[in-house]
Motif scaffolding. Structure first.
Motif, PDB file in Angstrom:
ATOM      1  N   PHE A  30     -28.454  -3.234  -0.291  1.00 22.71           N
ATOM      2  CA  PHE A  30     -28.589  -4.570  -0.858  1.00 22.71           C
ATOM      3  C   PHE A  30     -29.677  -4.537  -1.941  1.00 22.71           C
ATOM      4  O   PHE A  30     -30.297  -3.510  -2.191  1.00 22.71           O
ATOM      5  N   ILE A  31     -29.893  -5.686  -2.574  1.00 21.66           N
ATOM      6  CA  ILE A  31     -30.989  -5.818  -3.529  1.00 21.66           C
ATOM      7  C   ILE A  31     -32.230  -6.252  -2.766  1.00 21.66           C
ATOM      8  O   ILE A  31     -32.195  -7.214  -2.010  1.00 21.66           O
ATOM      9  N   GLN A  32     -33.305  -5.557  -2.941  1.00 21.89           N
ATOM     10  CA  GLN A  32     -34.546  -5.926  -2.254  1.00 21.89           C
ATOM     11  C   GLN A  32     -35.168  -7.129  -2.972  1.00 21.89           C
ATOM     12  O   GLN A  32     -35.587  -7.019  -4.130  1.00 21.89           O
ATOM     13  N   LEU A  64     -43.625 -14.141   4.407  1.00 22.10           N
ATOM     14  CA  LEU A  64     -42.870 -13.627   3.266  1.00 22.10           C
ATOM     15  C   LEU A  64     -42.083 -12.424   3.752  1.00 22.10           C
ATOM     16  O   LEU A  64     -42.617 -11.574   4.477  1.00 22.10           O
ATOM     17  N   ILE A  65     -40.822 -12.322   3.345  1.00 23.71           N
ATOM     18  CA  ILE A  65     -39.945 -11.252   3.815  1.00 23.71           C
ATOM     19  C   ILE A  65     -39.311 -10.545   2.625  1.00 23.71           C
ATOM     20  O   ILE A  65     -38.831 -11.189   1.690  1.00 23.71           O
ATOM     21  N   LEU A  66     -39.320  -9.220   2.667  1.00 26.97           N
ATOM     22  CA  LEU A  66     -38.638  -8.415   1.657  1.00 26.97           C
ATOM     23  C   LEU A  66     -37.320  -7.942   2.250  1.00 26.97           C
ATOM     24  O   LEU A  66     -37.299  -7.191   3.222  1.00 26.97           O
ATOM     25  N   SER A  67     -36.211  -8.399   1.686  1.00 25.23           N
ATOM     26  CA  SER A  67     -34.899  -8.058   2.232  1.00 25.23           C
ATOM     27  C   SER A  67     -34.491  -6.642   1.837  1.00 25.23           C
ATOM     28  O   SER A  67     -35.103  -6.010   0.972  1.00 25.23           O
ATOM     29  N   GLY A  68     -33.417  -6.153   2.442  1.00 20.68           N
ATOM     30  CA  GLY A  68     -32.889  -4.831   2.135  1.00 20.68           C
ATOM     31  C   GLY A  68     -32.565  -4.061   3.387  1.00 20.68           C
ATOM     32  O   GLY A  68     -32.939  -4.439   4.499  1.00 20.68           O
ATOM     33  N   SER A  69     -31.859  -2.939   3.206  1.00 21.44           N
ATOM     34  CA  SER A  69     -31.466  -2.114   4.352  1.00 21.44           C
ATOM     35  C   SER A  69     -32.381  -0.911   4.524  1.00 21.44           C
ATOM     36  O   SER A  69     -32.271  -0.178   5.505  1.00 21.44           O
ATOM     37  N   THR A  70     -33.280  -0.690   3.569  1.00 20.48           N
ATOM     38  CA  THR A  70     -34.233   0.410   3.683  1.00 20.48           C
ATOM     39  C   THR A  70     -35.652  -0.133   3.635  1.00 20.48           C
ATOM     40  O   THR A  70     -35.885  -1.260   3.193  1.00 20.48           O
ATOM     41  N   TYR A 161     -42.956  -7.942 -13.078  1.00 13.45           N
ATOM     42  CA  TYR A 161     -43.444  -7.784 -11.716  1.00 13.45           C
ATOM     43  C   TYR A 161     -42.696  -6.665 -10.999  1.00 13.45           C
ATOM     44  O   TYR A 161     -41.581  -6.282 -11.398  1.00 13.45           O
ATOM     45  N   ASP A 162     -43.287  -6.154  -9.927  1.00 10.97           N
ATOM     46  CA  ASP A 162     -42.683  -5.052  -9.178  1.00 10.97           C
ATOM     47  C   ASP A 162     -41.822  -5.547  -8.025  1.00 10.97           C
ATOM     48  O   ASP A 162     -41.691  -4.882  -7.005  1.00 10.97           O
ATOM     49  N   TYR A 163     -41.254  -6.719  -8.164  1.00  5.85           N
ATOM     50  CA  TYR A 163     -40.362  -7.280  -7.150  1.00  5.85           C
ATOM     51  C   TYR A 163     -39.428  -8.286  -7.833  1.00  5.85           C
ATOM     52  O   TYR A 163     -39.632  -8.672  -8.990  1.00  5.85           O
ATOM     53  N   LYS A 164     -38.425  -8.710  -7.087  1.00  7.26           N
ATOM     54  CA  LYS A 164     -37.510  -9.744  -7.562  1.00  7.26           C
ATOM     55  C   LYS A 164     -37.477 -10.850  -6.520  1.00  7.26           C
ATOM     56  O   LYS A 164     -37.316 -10.583  -5.334  1.00  7.26           O
TER      57      LYS A 164
END
Length: 341
Positions: A30-32, A64-70, A161-164
Motif C-alpha cells: 500500500f501507500i504509506q 498518529l498512525i503510519l499505514s502500510g504493510s511493511t 516532507y518525508d511523508y504523505k
C-alpha cells in the motif's frame, strides 16, 4: 524414454515457476500515509475527555498512525497545524446559518501542542501531546462549557516532507470536542424529572439532561427542557455543588447546593424540599473488573422563562430525580479511557 521426457518437462515447469515467484509480502503493498486516529461521531467531532484539574494542566495524547504493510524504515517528521477552514465547513453542514450553536474554536490560552511529531524508524505510530489548561491564563479564566469548544487539527502535506498525509477527510483531520469531566458530570436519565408550567396540568418531560463541569465539585445543567442547542441557554444555567454534609444517615443522602447566575432575570428559587444526592458503588457480578457507580440527584426549583415570548414571563416548577450510571473498567490505567463513555 517417455517417462524421462515427462520428468524433464516437469523439472522445466517447476523451474519456471520458481524463477517467477518472489517474496511479494516483503514489498510494500500500500501507500504509506500518516493519519490521525480520531474517528468522528455523527456530528463530525471526536470527544476528548479531560479530567478537570483546578489550576492544572491535563495532557491528551492524540494518536498518529503510519499505514502500510511493511515497517517504517526511516525517521519521519509529521507537521501538525490548526484547521479553521474545516471547522467552518463542518459548522455550516451541521447547523446551516444558526451561528449561535456553532462549534467554537478553542482559544490558545487553553491549549498548547508541538508543531511537529517524530515517527522514528522501526515504528508505525506516535502521539501528538496536547496540553490543556482548563483554567485559562494563570487560572483566572475557567473554560465556560456553555459553548461547544473544539480544537480543529490537520496533518500538513508538502512535497518536500518525508511523508504523505492520508487524503481522506476523517483520517487527515481531527476535530476534538473538548469535554472536561469530574466525578459527577455526564448525561443523567430523567424519567422522574417533572417540569410544570404554571396553568398547565400535564408536566413537560425530557428523557435525559447533560451536565457540564464548573470545577471539581460543581456541575451545571440547563433549567427545564433547555439544552446546549437552545439559543438562550446561557440565561438558564442551574449550578449544582456536591457537598459532604449528610442530611440522612440511613439512606446516605448528602446535601446539594443549587443556584443560578442569572437569578435577577430568571427569578430562580430553590424549592421547598432540600436538594440532595446519593452515590452507590458495586462491582459487576460477571465482570469483576467493571465497577458501577450510581449517582442520583433530587432537585426542586422554580424559574421563569422570560425570553421565549418577549414581554411575557412563563413560570415553571421543576422537581424530581436525575440518575446516572458510570461504568469504570479498572483494568485500564488511563482514567479518561477507563470510563465507559
Amino acid at each position: 524414454m517417455k517417462k524421462i521426457y515427462s520428468l524433464f518437462l516437469l523439472v522445466i515447469v517447476v523451474s519456471v515457476f520458481c524463477v517467477s515467484c518472489n517474496n511479494e509480502w516483503e514489498d510494500e503493498q500500500f501507500i504509506q500515509e500518516v493519519s490521525f486516529k480520531a474517528e468522528p461521531n455523527g456530528q463530525g467531532v471526536k470527544f476528548a475527555y479531560l479530567r478537570y484539574k483546578p489550576n492544572g494542566t491535563v495532557r491528551y495524547d492524540l494518536p498518529l498512525i503510519l499505514s502500510g504493510s511493511t515497517m517504517n524504515t526511516h525517521n519521519r517528521t509529521v507537521h501538525i497545524a490548526l484547521d479553521p477552514d474545516t471547522l467552518k465547513t463542518l459548522n455550516y453542514e451541521q447547523y446551516g446559518t444558526r451561528e449561535e450553536v456553532y462549534f467554537q474554536q478553542l482559544d490558545p490560552q487553553y491549549y498548547s501542542f508541538p508543531e511537529t511529531v517524530e515517527i522514528p524508524a522501526g515504528e508505525c505510530s506516535a502521539v501528538l501531546p496536547i496540553n490543556f489548561t482548563l483554567g485559562g491564563a494563570n487560572g483566572e479564566n475557567p473554560l465556560d462549557e456553555a459553548d461547544k469548544w473544539v480544537l480543529p487539527l490537520t496533518i500538513v502535506d508538502d512535497a518536500g516532507y518525508d511523508y504523505k498525509a492520508n487524503p481522506r477527510k476523517h483520517y487527515r483531520k481531527a476535530i476534538l470536542r473538548i469535554s472536561p469531566f469530574n466525578d459527577y458530570s455526564g448525561t443523567y436519565n430523567a424519567p422522574l424529572y417533572q417540569i410544570y408550567m404554571e396553568g398547565v396540568d400535564s408536566p413537560f418531560q425530557v428523557s435525559s439532561t447533560r451536565s457540564f463541569v464548573v470545577d471539581d465539585q460543581t456541575i451545571f445543567i440547563y433549567a427545564g427542557v433547555r439544552n446546549i442547542d437552545y439559543l438562550d441557554r446561557k440565561n438558564y444555567k442551574v449550578f449544582i455543588k456536591f457537598t459532604d454534609e449528610i442530611i440522612d444517615h440511613v439512606f446516605g443522602k448528602k446535601k446539594l447546593e443549587i443556584w443560578s447566575d442569572n437569578a435577577e432575570k430568571n427569578k430562580f428559587k430553590v424549592g421547598s424540599e432540600v436538594p440532595y444526592y446519593t452515590i452507590n458503588e458495586e462491582h459487576d457480578l460477571t465482570k469483576p473488573y467493571l465497577k458501577h457507580i450510581y449517582i442520583n440527584l433530587y432537585l426542586s426549583y422554580e424559574f421563569v422563562d422570560y425570553t421565549t415570548v418577549p414581554g411575557i414571563e412563563l413560570k415553571y416548577n421543576v422537581s424530581g430525580s436525575l440518575s446516572m450510571q458510570r461504568d469504570l473498567n479498572e483494568l485500564i490505567p488511563d482514567e479518561d479511557q477507563q470510563i465507559q463513555w
